[in-house]
Write an enzyme that holds these catalytic residues in place. Structure first.
Site: not given
Lengths: 283, 283, 283, 283
Positions: D200, D226-228
């Site tokens: 995040g 997100l960001d995964a």
């Protein structure tokens, strides 16, 4: 049954195809294959892990057929190792205990899959540690006069117990050409510097005096030229102006342990090959 | 106004107390203090960051009083640097652009707090990069015959622009004793090996040929003995048998950039002191 | 006699000058000084090593005077530790032996300058190791029903032997708030992940499942919130797709040992201070 | 002519043998072979580099035959890439210039073997850098209202220029599911933390507030969460209590550049495969 093949030969087309075909037809399932070509030298290297299911032919016959049908065609130097066979490792030590402890703990927990039929030392200092782990300890003093006699005793012990390879776990003596000849690329040393910097004696003192910002340790196979054998593994740690020689030595101990044990593991797991005084290290 | 003090002197009791007392009475607030004692050499080193509030006496007077009241008592070598003064840095380059780009980008973003009045090169190759960043570029060819004349031109430029220190950003010429004498511990070089291993020419080739598992880069102050000056910063990266000399060179470029730029930053921020061919690097 | 001072207080001008003056007048020679200002929190931290020569006043008197003349003026929280006093450390373990071995070897070689009056475990598994190193071993089983009783026994032992701090060397139980309250910032844990990633149980499995390329270990002081206390030390090692969970665990063991032992050394050498759930780590 | 094969399929016996046989008979010489078996998932992965000599059949025919004779037998997903084809890469940026500069320099020196038909940005800030390197720059502002329109323009540009993959070089917008669907596992992001820690916004601030001793950067393929997405590369650098958030950001820039450029190189050189939200990274 799992078998590991280590192969090297002059590079040419079709090797991988021939080898994998042979394995497939012999009832083996390849679970790992890695290869490397040294383009300069024109040499091909390969490491295979193969799972042979039970009903297949005896492994001796596989070996014989591989030699005749494949190895001779490609002029291979090769070896096959069964996972059921644990290599026999002799430890040579002097007075420092950290590398010895480190290897014995890994041995006792089963992390290091080798047998240790003996610890040989030129001092009696570390016998209690050998006793803790119930490994036979042979105190063989070495002086200028007794060097040859000591070496005879060492070789006799190594032969008696059919030792496969030797680890110099901070053994403070130079091993003789005779021992090296008997164990070519099978004696692993740990040198407490980032070779080729600071070869020879007192590397931490030399590093301190040069004012380096990083120190290292190097594990290598022993050859006749001191500290110049094929490098297996290296690692480093940062130092600064606040560290004195003794701090280098303290920090170095952890490096030496880790680098030596990684090199020993690579050797035990048949992940090293030597060529032209360099190593190929398989993953 | 922020001032940085760099001090070294023979070690003895009471130095810190005297210095900090002086600063306190002079209206300064110490925001950073680090000290180091080289016990072997018996030398004391200190770095101070001091915030002087506005109403205080002129900094020139502080300097004068410090010299008389403190420095002379303890036989100090010392300097004071105002944060308002940006050091002037000359870049020497040849044909490689990676270190030059790296430093210019840090300069252009304000990360590197120095002025760059000139780039000097023995080739005209990198002029377009100088133009991109609007830095004057001086092409001064160097051959065996013109070496002295070239050096005269370099020195004249450095003096004209009152350059404080020189960065050899992969400058492929050996700088002369005359230049070194004019800029003692003020010429920063990047050597593409983990010194003292592989000093001299073609370190990547030498490292490849030795079969090392780690390569490095070293930034150091230039002294008359080649690649033997005080080390400011070093770093390393792993390599393996799969990497050829060209891979070493590729990986090395990133190392060289980072190590050189860290060394330059340390110098610009007055965090380095030199003694006995070693550095003290403050945090 | 060497004494270490650890000080923190609200930041203000003149502290360093006052403290160093006091030390100087008390006949002490400062051999190390490091300080840090947390500008956000407005807190000043300092660590001093001071050599007091023999003829000086008793250390008790120095302490008393420092408290009256300096500490009260600046509203300091401070402590003084004599190098002659070795802290007493209790080890809590379960079934894993690698961190235990590592600490005991450092203890037995004199590298770790603490006393170890006891090893406490909720299993009897590791008793033979305690015996090897001749450390008293207390087997205190813990179940949901006996948790409070077990804790009573633990606290009683810790008090009896006047233990200064506790090391959880892969102790697989959550320690209770009561123990934490009795040893605030004096219980050191090793968590086998790069916190705050993978807090809680089975971090290697979680890391494997996320497909990370680097795993880590974190040593921290224990607070009531699980795995959220002030971090003392962290380190990492690379992994790749070829590594399975068991390889993570193998590689992790070496990390855990090193990170925990570094954290313990920092604590023993009085190089840690805690503020706002963070640590200041002196060099 | 060199061709790279990327293959994955359900694991079973005989795959390597069949593939290498095919290549051999088609006149190819295997210069590199690496394979991996995800035992949990039962999936086999392989990467081959093959040198086809001139006189051989057209590559289109090789492809067709491989598909019919081998790929269909083993239910393979596979692709073949000729070394003569450079992938087309679009760069998305906002205001930060360090990753952009880093990639463009590697492009301009020939180290990065991709074409860059466009830089797309939601700000006009970095246009001068695009001009320096003579890359077309498209300023497409993004606001809540214009998000869909902006995305249409982006997609149109990407299609027009037949862009193969997208690099988010510190692009400060969340890319939409539509773009992700059009470029599955072909959008590379750099996140300025050691994921999964500090996913995040504002990861450096979060890391500072947690008091970590190491910060990191992670390059991954973008997925809808997100960001995964699958992690390609990570690296770290040490920090301490002396570093403020701005120091984290400064140190992080160098990390971000290196990690992103390594990930991009791996992608360009066809060394990445994605499966189950993880990557296989060939050497």
């Amino acid at each position: 049954m799992k078998a590991i093949f280590l192969i090297h030969c002059p590079d040419q087309g079709g090797i991988i195809s021939s080898v994998t075909n042979f394995i497939h037809k012999a009832g083996g399932n390849i679970t790992y294959l890695d290869q490397h070509v040294d383009e300069e030298a024109g040499v091909f290297f390969m490491r295979l892990e193969v799972e042979f299911s039970k009903g297949t032919q005896p492994m001796g016959m596989v070996e014989e057929r591989f030699d005749k049908e494949i190895a001779s065609t490609y002029d291979m130097q090769w070896s096959m190792h069964l996972s059921t066979t644990r290599p026999k490792m002799a430890l040579f030590v002097s007075k420092y205990n950290h590398c010895l402890y480190d290897l014995l703990i890994r041995y006792s927990t089963g992390e290091l899959k080798a047998d240790i039929p003996m610890i040989i030392s030129n001092h009696d200092t570390l016998r209690p540690i050998a006793d803790q782990f119930e490994i036979p300890y042979y105190f063989i003093p070495v002086s200028r006069e007794t060097k040859e006699e000591a070496e005879n005793k060492q070789l006799q012990l190594l032969r008696e117990k059919e030792v496969d390879f030797v680890v110099l776990a901070r053994y403070m003596q130079i091993v003789t050409p005779r021992l090296i000849k008997e164990y070519p690329n099978k004696i692993i040393n740990i040198h407490h510097s980032f070779l080729p910097a600071f070869a020879g004696a007192k590397p931490y003192h030399a590093a301190f005096s040069r004012g380096v910002k990083i120190i290292g340790a190097t594990s290598h196979y022993v050859t006749e030229e001191l500290d110049a054998g094929p490098i297996i593994e290296q690692d480093i740690t940062r130092v600064s102006h606040v560290h004195k020689v003794n701090d280098f030595i303290d920090k170095g101990r952890d490096l030496e342990k880790l680098v030596l044990s990684r090199a020993v593991q690579l050797h035990v797991n048949r992940k090293t090959m030597v060529y032209n005084n360099k190593t190929v290290i398989f993953t």
